[in-house]
Design a protein around this motif. Structure first.
Motif, PDB file in Angstrom:
ATOM      1  N   ALA A  37       0.902  -1.162   0.120  1.00 36.14           N
ATOM      2  CA  ALA A  37      -0.174   0.001   0.034  1.00 36.14           C
ATOM      3  C   ALA A  37       0.906   1.360  -0.040  1.00 36.14           C
ATOM      4  O   ALA A  37       0.770   2.189  -0.756  1.00 36.14           O
ATOM      5  N   SER A  41       0.771   3.804  -2.889  1.00 32.82           N
ATOM      6  CA  SER A  41       0.754   5.300  -2.649  1.00 32.82           C
ATOM      7  C   SER A  41       1.815   6.268  -3.307  1.00 32.82           C
ATOM      8  O   SER A  41       1.463   7.076  -3.775  1.00 32.82           O
ATOM      9  N   LEU A  45       1.111   9.166  -5.945  1.00 35.85           N
ATOM     10  CA  LEU A  45       1.711  10.539  -5.703  1.00 35.85           C
ATOM     11  C   LEU A  45       2.533  11.052  -6.755  1.00 35.85           C
ATOM     12  O   LEU A  45       2.499  12.109  -7.240  1.00 35.85           O
TER      13      LEU A  45
END
Length: 193
Positions: A37, A41, A45
């Motif tokens: 995760a 992420s 981003l």
């Protein structure tokens, strides 16, 4: 003293030990999911902060990745069938399905190596390269660990099938996690881009 003796718990039953073992595996898999995760992420981003994503020089083999996806999804089916065969007491089918799972996992790993040889960019070339290699490489390590675990499991089942049910359940859960993470990775990197 007799009152204290009455408070002691008896030795845990086989079912209680199995429950604790499975809980431990689920906890370990949850921490693995958190690791992935974090990297997913980072991917999103970086994607949100970069004008062109992926860079124009990146050409991914979507068909090859889709073929690898089919292999990995098929391997989740075969490990499930192996688990069912073990529960039914059919050791011959258990070993056949486990062998098929291992071969499909190896096929996936070889497909991923083929992809690495053809993509034409390195982790240090750009942010996309860094996150691509990190995500797919981390997943690849999980696939290799899973293949080894499946081989050890196959050996254990051949020696002591009755004592292997908890190990089988743990290994199957791990393998399904590897499959689920790949489906998310394939969707993110090759489909959504």
């Amino acid at each position: 003293m007799a009152a204290v003796e009455g408070l002691r718990n008896p030795a845990p039953t086989m079912v209680e030990r199995r429950s604790v073992a499975v809980f431990g595996v689920v906890l370990a898999l949850a921490s693995d999911l958190m690791l992935f995760a974090g990297f997913f992420s980072a991917y999103f981003l970086l994607r949100s902060r970069t004008e062109v994503w992926p860079p124009a020089t990146v050409h991914l083999d979507t068909l090859g990745a889709a073929a690898g996806t089919v292999l990995l999804v098929a391997s989740s089916v075969t490990v499930w069938k192996a688990q069912r065969a073990l529960r039914a007491g059919d050791l011959v089918r258990t070993q056949r399905w486990l062998g098929s799972t291992i071969l499909l996992g190896i096929g996936f790993a070889l497909n991923q190596l083929r992809d690495y040889r053809s993509i034409g960019f390195q982790p240090s070339d750009h942010a996309y390269g860094g996150i691509y290699w990190t995500l797919t490489g981390l997943h690849g390590v999980h696939v290799l660990v899973g293949i080894i675990a499946l081989a050890v499991l196959s050996w254990r089942v051949s020696r002591a099938p009755a004592a292997s049910t908890t190990a089988f359940e743990a290994t199957a859960l791990y393998w399904h996690l590897v499959d689920a993470v790949w489906l998310a990775l394939f969707t993110t990197v090759w489909v959504i881009r």
